[in-house]
Design an enzyme around this catalytic site. Sequence first.
Site, short mmCIF file in Angstrom:
data_model
loop_
_atom_site.label_atom_id
_atom_site.label_comp_id
_atom_site.label_asym_id
_atom_site.label_seq_id
_atom_site.Cartn_x
_atom_site.Cartn_y
_atom_site.Cartn_z
N HIS A 153 0.83 -1.23 0.00
CA HIS A 153 0.00 0.00 0.00
C HIS A 153 0.86 1.27 0.00
O HIS A 153 0.34 2.36 -0.26
CB HIS A 153 -0.91 0.05 1.24
CG HIS A 153 -1.95 -1.02 1.28
ND1 HIS A 153 -2.83 -1.23 0.24
CD2 HIS A 153 -2.25 -1.95 2.22
CE1 HIS A 153 -3.63 -2.24 0.55
NE2 HIS A 153 -3.29 -2.70 1.75
N ASP A 193 -2.37 -10.65 -2.00
CA ASP A 193 -2.92 -10.09 -0.76
C ASP A 193 -4.40 -9.74 -1.03
O ASP A 193 -4.75 -9.37 -2.16
CB ASP A 193 -2.14 -8.82 -0.37
CG ASP A 193 -2.56 -8.24 0.96
OD1 ASP A 193 -1.82 -8.41 1.94
OD2 ASP A 193 -3.63 -7.59 1.02
N HIS A 195 -6.03 -7.29 -0.30
CA HIS A 195 -6.21 -5.86 -0.62
C HIS A 195 -5.49 -5.50 -1.92
O HIS A 195 -4.49 -6.12 -2.26
CB HIS A 195 -5.65 -4.99 0.52
CG HIS A 195 -6.26 -5.27 1.85
ND1 HIS A 195 -5.67 -6.08 2.80
CD2 HIS A 195 -7.44 -4.85 2.40
CE1 HIS A 195 -6.45 -6.15 3.88
NE2 HIS A 195 -7.52 -5.42 3.66
N ASP A 286 -3.98 -12.68 3.70
CA ASP A 286 -5.25 -12.25 4.30
C ASP A 286 -6.45 -12.64 3.45
O ASP A 286 -7.58 -12.31 3.79
CB ASP A 286 -5.24 -10.75 4.63
CG ASP A 286 -4.58 -9.91 3.58
OD1 ASP A 286 -4.31 -10.42 2.47
OD2 ASP A 286 -4.32 -8.71 3.86
#
Length: 678
Positions: A153, A193, A195, A286
């Site tokens: 991120h 991931d 995200h 995740d």
Amino acid sequence: MESAKKKNDDNGDDAGVERGRVGLLYDERMCKHHTPDGEDHPENPERIRAIWRKLQSAGITQRCVVLNGKAAEDEHIASVHAHNYIKMIRNLSTKEVDPRRNKIASKFNSIYLNGGSSEAAYLAAGSVIEVSEKVAKGELSSAVAIVRPPGHHAESNEAMGFCIFNNVAVAASYILDEKLELGIHKILIVDWDVHHGNGTQKMFWKDSRVLFFSVHRFDFGTFYPTGDDGSYTMVGEGQGAGYNINVPWEHGQCGDADYLAVWDHILIPVAKEFNPDMIIISGGFDAAVGDPLGGCRITPYGYSVMMKKLLEFAEGKIVLALEGGYNLDSIANSVLACVKVLLEDKPLSGALEAYPFESTWRVIRAVRKELCTYWPILSNELPKEALAINKKVFSFELISSSDSDAENDEAFKAPSESKNDSIGNLVEKFQNVIRPLSLIPFEESAQVKAIGSSVSWRAVFAKTDIWYACFGSNMWMPRFLCYIQGGQVEGMQKPFPGSIDKRLPKDIMWKIMPHRLFFGRSHTCTWGEGGVAFLHPESSIDDKTYMCLYRITLEQFNDLIVQENVLVQENVQHDSMITPFFDSTSLDSAVTNKSIVLEAIKEGWYSNVVHLGTEGALHILTMTCSLSDVESFKSGEHPLRAPSKGYMNTLVRGLVQGKQLSEDEAISYINGACTKPL
Ligand code: X5A
Ligand code: ZN
């Protein structure tokens, strides 16, 4: 530990002498980054400790080349981060308490900082550089960097989403810009991931040397990091156009079947074409089953297959760098499964019995369409097996292993499972992990609790299969699946909630029945203006209707009745159905009398359940209007009406894709049914 030592060796390898050299990087110093006041946080030091402990106790560390962390140089970080930002991170105080540091942290989105943060951030980035360089050089065949804080991120001048430096981007840039002599000119970054890897996407937006691929929950832009960046329309720009691929899930709950469908129908074909010199995985875990943030359901087995498929590229030069992942058991077992693949252990036997969601195919189609100008292989039609309900979607070879190791293989257990499971139990449990929606209501909502009393009929009806025979739009399977899995497909004006039991039909077949098909009503909520299909409840031998039969449970059939009869809008939520609309008494009556109008829903247009005979030992049931409705259609009290365009298209699609008729034949079949008087 014992089991690793007595690891089988059909190929004559001794334990400790592996075919390749797999690097494992772990450094306790990265645990010094934690919340300043010791509050709980999902991104905490126990994450990497849990992974390391698991690898040790599984006897994996001694089979790998173990490396310590190494801090990154500022100049290397500077290839993707702004100088001022680097300076700020470099100069974060190492004091235990520092209000200024807290103030800096508060300026960023989802970031905490403490006295150990700067050092850990440098170590995380430097460690991914370190292993990447060794893999690029061939000193290691592949490597796993168990690092934190995560990186994907982080943007050029911004920490974000638990990330400080973009570890993977730093490493990729270093290899491409600083180490030309290693011959690595094209890097594939696979970000699995849960995200979106917004930071990495931006850093290589215009760069064709890096193919950035991210599969993530998107939920129409509402899932972290929110907004449009993770959309499939974001394909890169300039030289980099086509080198950014986003696969945005519409919802949580995606699992092995969904991810592997994306591998088979997007990532792998593109990777073949791109032909990377090296692969770096932004390996968040995740999306693993059990993760508190992700909500997805990848099993360790799923990760191992995803990994295995990538190992075919770049001569196996793969670096896996940890990103997110917040359930300690899930991440430990998932990483273990991945390392075992790198060590070329035999894959565990197992089978994917679940199918991708309908939304998964929708997303895959959208991505392929968006990118097919850059990757022509994506312009092909999806193979039809991809939609065939009765076949395995995946071609991955699963070795049925007699390896005694596999039986004790913790890596392949869902987190909550205990030891000493037999392989049979494991496979069975996996199926529950892979498709638990079928068995468990997804949320312990008040609503679900309130239906406690209905659980009993559901449990019983879930065990009885019937053939649901349809003659209208449901002949097109994706449309039918809206009643099972929920959702909305082309031509429909509203979504359906689906059944409580979202398991896909167990089988599908077509039959031609001696029945009269006709079209009536002037408007429907689902299709708008235009008529919908009915079957004359009393068969007439000289008529022929094409019927598509789905093998579903009696429980699902009840949820179908509710949705067919538009009770959903009228707030008769089918998940609060205390008693079934169609129970065993109704079934008996349908069998004896050929049909039964369900009193409780007699206002609905499809309240008449017709028994069309049996197939094998199972009843064939359909839904249509009552005989008295037929009279009203005849008298003109209810209008007879041709189908709307969208509805017509759906009918034709169903017949054509079901291989019953050509498009022209399908159109004239429907038109025939519309024009013939009742
Ligand atoms: C690396 C990662 C998640 C951030 C979530 C913030 N970040 N709500 O998984
Ligand atoms: Zn994440």
